[in-house]
Design a protein around this motif. Structure first.
Motif, PDB file in Angstrom:
ATOM      1  N   LYS A  33      -6.753  11.382 -13.223  1.00 56.02           N
ATOM      2  CA  LYS A  33      -6.326   9.999 -13.110  1.00 56.02           C
ATOM      3  C   LYS A  33      -7.144   9.144 -14.066  1.00 56.02           C
ATOM      4  O   LYS A  33      -8.250   9.534 -14.477  1.00 56.02           O
ATOM      5  CB  LYS A  33      -6.403   9.487 -11.679  1.00 56.02           C
ATOM      6  CG  LYS A  33      -7.782   9.218 -11.163  1.00 56.02           C
ATOM      7  CD  LYS A  33      -7.709   8.442  -9.845  1.00 56.02           C
ATOM      8  CE  LYS A  33      -9.129   8.024  -9.465  1.00 56.02           C
ATOM      9  NZ  LYS A  33      -9.174   6.976  -8.474  1.00 56.02           N
TER      10      LYS A  33
ATOM     11  N   TRP B 252       2.723  -3.903 -10.679  1.00 57.58           N
ATOM     12  CA  TRP B 252       2.752  -2.933  -9.576  1.00 57.58           C
ATOM     13  C   TRP B 252       4.145  -2.326  -9.389  1.00 57.58           C
ATOM     14  O   TRP B 252       4.294  -1.153  -9.042  1.00 57.58           O
ATOM     15  CB  TRP B 252       2.291  -3.621  -8.297  1.00 57.58           C
ATOM     16  CG  TRP B 252       2.331  -2.777  -7.047  1.00 57.58           C
ATOM     17  CD1 TRP B 252       3.148  -2.953  -5.966  1.00 57.58           C
ATOM     18  CD2 TRP B 252       1.537  -1.623  -6.755  1.00 57.58           C
ATOM     19  NE1 TRP B 252       2.902  -1.993  -5.021  1.00 57.58           N
ATOM     20  CE2 TRP B 252       1.910  -1.153  -5.488  1.00 57.58           C
ATOM     21  CE3 TRP B 252       0.537  -0.939  -7.454  1.00 57.58           C
ATOM     22  CZ2 TRP B 252       1.331  -0.051  -4.888  1.00 57.58           C
ATOM     23  CZ3 TRP B 252      -0.046   0.184  -6.856  1.00 57.58           C
ATOM     24  CH2 TRP B 252       0.348   0.608  -5.593  1.00 57.58           C
TER      25      TRP B 252
ATOM     26  N   LEU C  63       0.543   3.572 -11.275  1.00 57.17           N
ATOM     27  CA  LEU C  63       0.561   2.807 -10.025  1.00 57.17           C
ATOM     28  C   LEU C  63      -0.399   1.642 -10.217  1.00 57.17           C
ATOM     29  O   LEU C  63      -1.608   1.782 -10.022  1.00 57.17           O
ATOM     30  CB  LEU C  63       0.153   3.699  -8.858  1.00 57.17           C
ATOM     31  CG  LEU C  63       1.038   4.952  -8.671  1.00 57.17           C
ATOM     32  CD1 LEU C  63       0.383   5.974  -7.767  1.00 57.17           C
ATOM     33  CD2 LEU C  63       2.423   4.569  -8.152  1.00 57.17           C
TER      34      LEU C  63
ATOM     35  N   THR D  22      -3.577   2.198 -12.563  1.00 57.82           N
ATOM     36  CA  THR D  22      -4.012   3.597 -12.602  1.00 57.82           C
ATOM     37  C   THR D  22      -2.872   4.563 -12.927  1.00 57.82           C
ATOM     38  O   THR D  22      -1.782   4.464 -12.356  1.00 57.82           O
ATOM     39  CB  THR D  22      -4.659   3.980 -11.251  1.00 57.82           C
ATOM     40  OG1 THR D  22      -5.819   3.161 -11.064  1.00 57.82           O
ATOM     41  CG2 THR D  22      -5.070   5.434 -11.199  1.00 57.82           C
TER      42      THR D  22
ATOM     43  N   ASN E  72      -4.055   6.121  -1.690  1.00 59.87           N
ATOM     44  CA  ASN E  72      -5.054   5.046  -1.682  1.00 59.87           C
ATOM     45  C   ASN E  72      -4.690   3.880  -2.593  1.00 59.87           C
ATOM     46  O   ASN E  72      -5.398   2.878  -2.615  1.00 59.87           O
ATOM     47  CB  ASN E  72      -6.428   5.574  -2.124  1.00 59.87           C
ATOM     48  CG  ASN E  72      -7.080   6.405  -1.040  1.00 59.87           C
ATOM     49  OD1 ASN E  72      -6.606   6.427   0.103  1.00 59.87           O
ATOM     50  ND2 ASN E  72      -8.145   7.101  -1.398  1.00 59.87           N
ATOM     51  N   ARG E  73      -3.624   4.008  -3.331  1.00 60.17           N
ATOM     52  CA  ARG E  73      -3.277   2.957  -4.281  1.00 60.17           C
ATOM     53  C   ARG E  73      -2.639   1.774  -3.550  1.00 60.17           C
ATOM     54  O   ARG E  73      -1.887   1.946  -2.580  1.00 60.17           O
ATOM     55  CB  ARG E  73      -2.286   3.443  -5.335  1.00 60.17           C
ATOM     56  CG  ARG E  73      -2.704   4.651  -6.134  1.00 60.17           C
ATOM     57  CD  ARG E  73      -3.930   4.425  -6.977  1.00 60.17           C
ATOM     58  NE  ARG E  73      -3.933   3.128  -7.632  1.00 60.17           N
ATOM     59  CZ  ARG E  73      -5.026   2.438  -7.920  1.00 60.17           C
ATOM     60  NH1 ARG E  73      -6.215   2.917  -7.612  1.00 60.17           N
ATOM     61  NH2 ARG E  73      -4.935   1.282  -8.514  1.00 60.17           N
ATOM     62  N   SER E  74      -2.906   0.570  -4.051  1.00 57.01           N
ATOM     63  CA  SER E  74      -2.223  -0.626  -3.563  1.00 57.01           C
ATOM     64  C   SER E  74      -2.178  -1.626  -4.703  1.00 57.01           C
ATOM     65  O   SER E  74      -2.930  -1.504  -5.684  1.00 57.01           O
ATOM     66  CB  SER E  74      -2.951  -1.218  -2.360  1.00 57.01           C
ATOM     67  OG  SER E  74      -4.235  -1.650  -2.739  1.00 57.01           O
TER      68      SER E  74
ATOM     69  N   THR F 150      -7.981   4.879 -14.888  1.00 59.68           N
ATOM     70  CA  THR F 150      -7.816   3.477 -14.498  1.00 59.68           C
ATOM     71  C   THR F 150      -8.209   2.568 -15.658  1.00 59.68           C
ATOM     72  O   THR F 150      -9.280   2.744 -16.250  1.00 59.68           O
ATOM     73  CB  THR F 150      -8.681   3.172 -13.259  1.00 59.68           C
ATOM     74  OG1 THR F 150      -8.246   4.007 -12.185  1.00 59.68           O
ATOM     75  CG2 THR F 150      -8.530   1.710 -12.822  1.00 59.68           C
TER      76      THR F 150
ATOM     77  N   GLU G 126      -5.287  10.134  -4.415  1.00 58.31           N
ATOM     78  CA  GLU G 126      -5.053   9.437  -5.691  1.00 58.31           C
ATOM     79  C   GLU G 126      -3.748   8.646  -5.641  1.00 58.31           C
ATOM     80  O   GLU G 126      -3.580   7.665  -6.359  1.00 58.31           O
ATOM     81  CB  GLU G 126      -4.995  10.436  -6.856  1.00 58.31           C
ATOM     82  CG  GLU G 126      -6.329  11.081  -7.199  1.00 58.31           C
ATOM     83  CD  GLU G 126      -6.649  12.320  -6.366  1.00 58.31           C
ATOM     84  OE1 GLU G 126      -5.949  12.558  -5.351  1.00 58.31           O
ATOM     85  OE2 GLU G 126      -7.609  13.034  -6.715  1.00 58.31           O
TER      86      GLU G 126
ATOM     87  N   GLU H  30       0.843  -1.189   0.000  1.00 61.79           N
ATOM     88  CA  GLU H  30       0.000   0.000   0.000  1.00 61.79           C
ATOM     89  C   GLU H  30       0.882   1.243   0.000  1.00 61.79           C
ATOM     90  O   GLU H  30       2.019   1.198   0.464  1.00 61.79           O
ATOM     91  CB  GLU H  30      -0.886   0.025   1.254  1.00 61.79           C
ATOM     92  CG  GLU H  30      -1.900  -1.091   1.298  1.00 61.79           C
ATOM     93  CD  GLU H  30      -2.700  -1.093   2.599  1.00 61.79           C
ATOM     94  OE1 GLU H  30      -3.723  -1.787   2.621  1.00 61.79           O
ATOM     95  OE2 GLU H  30      -2.303  -0.412   3.575  1.00 61.79           O
TER      96      GLU H  30
ATOM     97  N   GLN I 141       7.084   1.482 -10.950  1.00 63.60           N
ATOM     98  CA  GLN I 141       6.527   2.804 -10.641  1.00 63.60           C
ATOM     99  C   GLN I 141       7.514   3.869 -11.099  1.00 63.60           C
ATOM    100  O   GLN I 141       8.468   4.182 -10.403  1.00 63.60           O
ATOM    101  CB  GLN I 141       6.213   2.903  -9.150  1.00 63.60           C
ATOM    102  CG  GLN I 141       5.154   1.888  -8.742  1.00 63.60           C
ATOM    103  CD  GLN I 141       4.851   1.898  -7.260  1.00 63.60           C
ATOM    104  OE1 GLN I 141       5.291   2.762  -6.517  1.00 63.60           O
ATOM    105  NE2 GLN I 141       4.073   0.921  -6.815  1.00 63.60           N
TER     106      GLN I 141
END
Ligand SMILES: [Ca+2]
Ligand SMILES: [Ca+2]
Ligand SMILES: [Ca+2]
Ligand SMILES: [Ca+2]
Length: 439
Positions: A193, A154, A177, A180, A146-148, A195, A143, A119, A157
């Motif tokens: 953003k 993943w 991320l 997203t 809250n990303r995980s 997704t 934005e 997270e 980055q």
């Protein structure tokens, strides 16, 4: 007609300053002493290249960052310890506010907040002074925090500098991320953003997207292989074009038109979602890396060299008319990624291809092996020489800046003859502030 390529000279073997190194076990269980991930730019504004190194916690979150110059003099360091980033990570060097001074744009770990490794609750986005490392701006918008996520989609980055607002120079950036994209301006406001719905291994959008002005309106679009996003954050098209969409670009292709290069099944797309080229799943079963440049001086460029069969050495050279002109094998290098376009003979001459400490021309000839470059240390998969091409000495021809994130040296190779009198100073370009490094 083949170009004459200057023989590589080891211009500099730079020791990463001792006090910036750390020691830990690599994923194969061997102890390594290393600097970490590396970016280049002119941090202190003296027209000479400088180096940023950083290390992470939880694989992706920077906790330590330091800068030093070509003489090995430390400019600054912030944070502590840290381990090897799992993949080239979230730090970029650019004059993002266009005030003539360089900044470092990065994510950074906030130890005051509890978070799980996958997270980003404990992460902030920062703009630091390139000269001192001091934080100039910091934000922690939801934005980002809250990303995980987890897995290969993943860990990549990367901060990509972009021009979303139509300024004279790029003053925005985007970071992917997981599923997203989040776009920021130079005040760290979230611009938008986006997704994607495709986030499954082998069937996800590109791990590292690419930015460029595909429609010539002075603002950048974002190509993720399964989507092209406008400067305002709206999808121009969304299509699951082919599996293993590992490598993308926005660059000139046919008749000088800007196109979206999408490695999955070997696609080239226009900005409206029309297919300009589809090589097919048979020809490109797993498009690991695609690089576009004028590689063949006797054929109307550019061409695409595509590593078409996953983490292997097989490549094809494809003309902008869609013909497969050549098929050959690069040398083995750990992970079999990291091939790079190099303007070794100058910006107006045919490009050659770097891979694993060697240079290849577009005909498949092994042009040179970099002298005095040791076998890479580190884990069998991720210990290898990453390449950032840049004109940092001599004339306009590009040098190779090579680093293995698991080692303690940076190597700079320049083509013969080297005439330091011809050097008019290092001017950072997108090829350095948005380096590709790997796909
Ligand atoms: Ca400098
Ligand atoms: Ca600046
Ligand atoms: Ca545009
Ligand atoms: Ca040069």
């Amino acid at each position: 007609m083949q170009e004459k390529h200057g023989k590589p000279i080891l211009y500099k073997k730079l020791n990463i300053p001792e006090e910036l190194l750390t020691t830990s076990k690599d994923e194969d269980g061997n102890m390594q002493t290393y600097g970490g991930d590396v970016r280049i730019g002119d941090l202190d504004g003296d027209d000479q290249v400088d180096f940023l190194i950083f290390r992470n916690t939880d694989g992706t979150k920077p906790v330590f960052m330091a800068a030093f110059n070509l003489d090995g003099r430390i400019l600054w360091k912030v944070g502590d310890d840290g381990l090897q980033p799992v993949r080239p990570g979230p730090a970029a060097i650019h004059d993002i506010d266009a005030d003539g001074k360089t900044e470092v744009i990065c994510l950074f770990h906030n130890p005051d907040i509890e978070s799980k490794p996958d997270e980003l609750k404990d992460v902030v986005v920062q703009i630091r002074s390139g000269q001192t490392g001091e934080v100039k701006k910091e934000a922690a918008p939801p934005e980002l925090t809250n990303r995980s996520g987890s897995g290969p989609n993943w860990v990549h980055q990367r901060i990509l500098l972009a021009n979303f607002r139509g300024n004279e120079k790029p003053r925005d950036f985007v970071i992917k991320l997981g599923d997203t994209l989040v776009a920021f301006d130079d005040d760290l406001n979230v611009l938008w953003k986006y997704t994607t719905k495709w986030n499954e291994y082998g069937k996800c959008s590109a791990y590292i997207p690419s930015v460029g002005d595909i429609n010539g309106d002075g603002k950048d679009e974002v190509n993720g292989g399964y989507y092209l996003i406008s400067a305002e954050g709206d999808p121009l098209w969304e299509k699951q074009l082919g599996w293993h969409m590992d490598s993308v670009a926005i660059t000139q292709w046919d008749k000088g038109n800007m196109r979206a290069i999408c490695s999955g099944f070997g696609h080239v797309m226009d900005h409206e979602g029309n297919v300009i080229l589809k090589l097919s799943e048979e020809i490109v079963p797993h498009g690991q890396e695609a690089r576009v440049a004028n590689f063949l001086p006797d054929s109307e460029g550019p061409e695409m060299i595509i590593r078409y069969n996953a983490h292997n050495t097989d490549v094809i050279v494809v003309s902008n008319k869609g013909e497969v002109l050549r098929k050959f094998n690069l040398n083995y290098s750990p992970n079999n990624t990291g091939m790079e376009v190099v303007y070794w003979n100058g910006p107006d001459k045919a490009a050659i291809l770097y891979n694993g400490g060697m240079l290849f021309d577009g005909y498949g000839n092994q042009v040179y092996v970099m002298p005095e470059l040791p076998e890479p240390v580190g884990p069998s998969r991720m210990g290898w020489y990453h390449c950032i091409p840049a004109d940092v000495c001599g004339d306009k021809r590009e040098e190779l800046v090579l680093y293995n994130p698991w080692d303690r040296y940076i190597y700079i190779y320049t083509p013969e003859p080297l005439d330091p009198e011809k050097f008019s100073g290092y001017r950072p370009e997108a090829r350095q502030y948005n380096p590709r490094l790997m796909d």
